[in-house]
Design a protein around this motif. Structure first.
Motif, PDB file in Angstrom:
ATOM      1  N   GLU A  69       0.864  -1.183   0.000  1.00  0.00           N
ATOM      2  CA  GLU A  69       0.000   0.000   0.000  1.00  0.00           C
ATOM      3  C   GLU A  69       0.905   1.240   0.000  1.00  0.00           C
ATOM      4  N   PRO A  70       0.351   2.447  -0.208  1.00  0.00           N
ATOM      5  CA  PRO A  70       1.177   3.663  -0.183  1.00  0.00           C
ATOM      6  C   PRO A  70       1.934   3.801   1.145  1.00  0.00           C
ATOM      7  N   PHE A  71       3.108   4.429   1.052  1.00  0.00           N
ATOM      8  CA  PHE A  71       3.936   4.643   2.235  1.00  0.00           C
ATOM      9  C   PHE A  71       3.324   5.686   3.158  1.00  0.00           C
ATOM     10  N   VAL A  72       3.482   5.468   4.458  1.00  0.00           N
ATOM     11  CA  VAL A  72       3.084   6.406   5.500  1.00  0.00           C
ATOM     12  C   VAL A  72       4.365   6.813   6.222  1.00  0.00           C
ATOM     13  N   THR A  73       4.557   8.106   6.447  1.00  0.00           N
ATOM     14  CA  THR A  73       5.754   8.603   7.115  1.00  0.00           C
ATOM     15  C   THR A  73       5.605   8.535   8.627  1.00  0.00           C
ATOM     16  N   VAL A  74       6.631   7.985   9.277  1.00  0.00           N
ATOM     17  CA  VAL A  74       6.697   7.949  10.737  1.00  0.00           C
ATOM     18  C   VAL A  74       8.081   8.474  11.118  1.00  0.00           C
ATOM     19  N   GLN A 154       8.714  10.046  -3.212  1.00  0.00           N
ATOM     20  CA  GLN A 154       7.963  10.742  -4.250  1.00  0.00           C
ATOM     21  C   GLN A 154       8.827  11.069  -5.466  1.00  0.00           C
ATOM     22  N   ALA A 155      10.088  10.663  -5.447  1.00  0.00           N
ATOM     23  CA  ALA A 155      11.000  10.926  -6.563  1.00  0.00           C
ATOM     24  C   ALA A 155      10.835   9.849  -7.635  1.00  0.00           C
ATOM     25  N   TRP A 156      11.338  10.142  -8.806  1.00  0.00           N
ATOM     26  CA  TRP A 156      11.119   9.258  -9.960  1.00  0.00           C
ATOM     27  C   TRP A 156      11.618   7.825  -9.772  1.00  0.00           C
ATOM     28  N   PRO A 157      12.759   7.558  -9.084  1.00  0.00           N
ATOM     29  CA  PRO A 157      13.169   6.150  -8.953  1.00  0.00           C
ATOM     30  C   PRO A 157      12.152   5.303  -8.193  1.00  0.00           C
ATOM     31  N   ALA A 158      11.623   5.839  -7.074  1.00  0.00           N
ATOM     32  CA  ALA A 158      10.646   5.083  -6.290  1.00  0.00           C
ATOM     33  C   ALA A 158       9.334   4.932  -7.055  1.00  0.00           C
ATOM     34  N   LEU A 159       8.917   5.980  -7.750  1.00  0.00           N
ATOM     35  CA  LEU A 159       7.680   5.902  -8.529  1.00  0.00           C
ATOM     36  C   LEU A 159       7.811   4.881  -9.661  1.00  0.00           C
ATOM     37  N   THR A 160       8.978   4.828 -10.281  1.00  0.00           N
ATOM     38  CA  THR A 160       9.235   3.840 -11.338  1.00  0.00           C
ATOM     39  C   THR A 160       9.180   2.425 -10.771  1.00  0.00           C
ATOM     40  N   ALA A 161       9.827   2.215  -9.624  1.00  0.00           N
ATOM     41  CA  ALA A 161       9.824   0.889  -8.989  1.00  0.00           C
ATOM     42  C   ALA A 161       8.411   0.470  -8.593  1.00  0.00           C
ATOM     43  N   GLU A 162       7.627   1.403  -8.070  1.00  0.00           N
ATOM     44  CA  GLU A 162       6.241   1.087  -7.705  1.00  0.00           C
ATOM     45  C   GLU A 162       5.450   0.691  -8.949  1.00  0.00           C
ATOM     46  N   SER A 166       8.901  -3.502  -8.805  1.00  0.00           N
ATOM     47  CA  SER A 166      10.274  -3.999  -8.813  1.00  0.00           C
ATOM     48  C   SER A 166      11.006  -3.594  -7.538  1.00  0.00           C
ATOM     49  N   GLU A 167      12.205  -4.075  -7.409  1.00  0.00           N
ATOM     50  CA  GLU A 167      13.113  -3.635  -6.359  1.00  0.00           C
ATOM     51  C   GLU A 167      13.857  -2.416  -6.897  1.00  0.00           C
ATOM     52  N   VAL A 168      14.355  -1.562  -6.018  1.00  0.00           N
ATOM     53  CA  VAL A 168      15.137  -0.408  -6.456  1.00  0.00           C
ATOM     54  C   VAL A 168      16.183  -0.081  -5.398  1.00  0.00           C
ATOM     55  N   ASN A 169      17.378   0.230  -5.856  1.00  0.00           N
ATOM     56  CA  ASN A 169      18.439   0.763  -5.011  1.00  0.00           C
ATOM     57  C   ASN A 169      18.789   2.126  -5.564  1.00  0.00           C
ATOM     58  N   VAL A 170      18.729   3.137  -4.710  1.00  0.00           N
ATOM     59  CA  VAL A 170      19.018   4.505  -5.131  1.00  0.00           C
ATOM     60  C   VAL A 170      20.262   4.980  -4.398  1.00  0.00           C
TER      61      VAL A 170
END
Length: 189
Positions: A69-74, A154-162, A166-170
């Protein structure tokens, strides 16, 4: 390896069932945006993260996602951090096991020093199966999520992975630039 804790099951930061992603040192700690871990947990009802003294003070913003599900900030800090799972929604919550994604989202002042994880009594850590598709991104402020409310999430690498599930390493930080040097033959005149 899991040990009994007073309020549940304590998981060592060296447990092989923790799926780390991104850049971590031996502490284990990370200050890289998008570094984190994934846990596949049977019977998840409560979660506490215990962070060491090298964690950014007063706190570090971390994204939590349950069952994709979408990320929640803690905001978490040194010591024991009880994570409010009721605030992290999941449409699959009635299933027996859950995948919990934990990601350092800040582009600065975001050091997270993981000591251990405490799960509720009866919960069990299971192997996480990563996606067969993975992206490796080396970048700058646009990749690190500089000035975005949820940072790298909210940056393009995470949005692309979502998008691709896929997995992503930034590996990114503001001001960094990739330079390619090449040697050219000297001109003869």
């Amino acid at each position: 390896m899991a040990d009994s804790a007073a309020n549940g099951v304590e998981i060592s930061n060296e447990d092989p069932l923790i799926f780390y992603h991104g850049r971590w040192d031996r502490a284990p700690g990370t200050w890289w945006a998008s570094s984190g871990l994934k846990l596949n947990i049977d019977g998840l009802q409560s979660l506490t993260l215990r962070l060491g003294e090298n964690t950014t003070s007063p706190s570090v913003p971390v994204g939590f996602s349950l069952d994709y599900e979408p990320f929640v900030t803690v905001n978490i800090s040194t010591g024991s951090n009880s994570i409010p799972l009721k605030d992290i929604s999941s449409t699959k919550r009635n299933e027996k096991s859950s995948v919990l994604r934990i990601t350092s989202q800040g582009w600065q002042d975001n050091r997270m020093n993981l000591e251990s994880i405490v799960l509720n009594s009866g919960a069990k850590l299971l192997p996480y199966t990563p996606s067969k598709l993975a992206f490796q991104v080396i970048g700058d402020s646009l990749s690190a999520g500089q000035y975005l409310e949820q940072g790298v999430l909210q940056a393009w690498p995470a949005l692309t992975a979502e998008f691709f599930k896929s997995e992503v390493n930034v590996n990114a930080q503001p001001g960094a630039a990739l330079t390619v040097l090449s040697a050219l033959p000297a001109s003869s005149s």
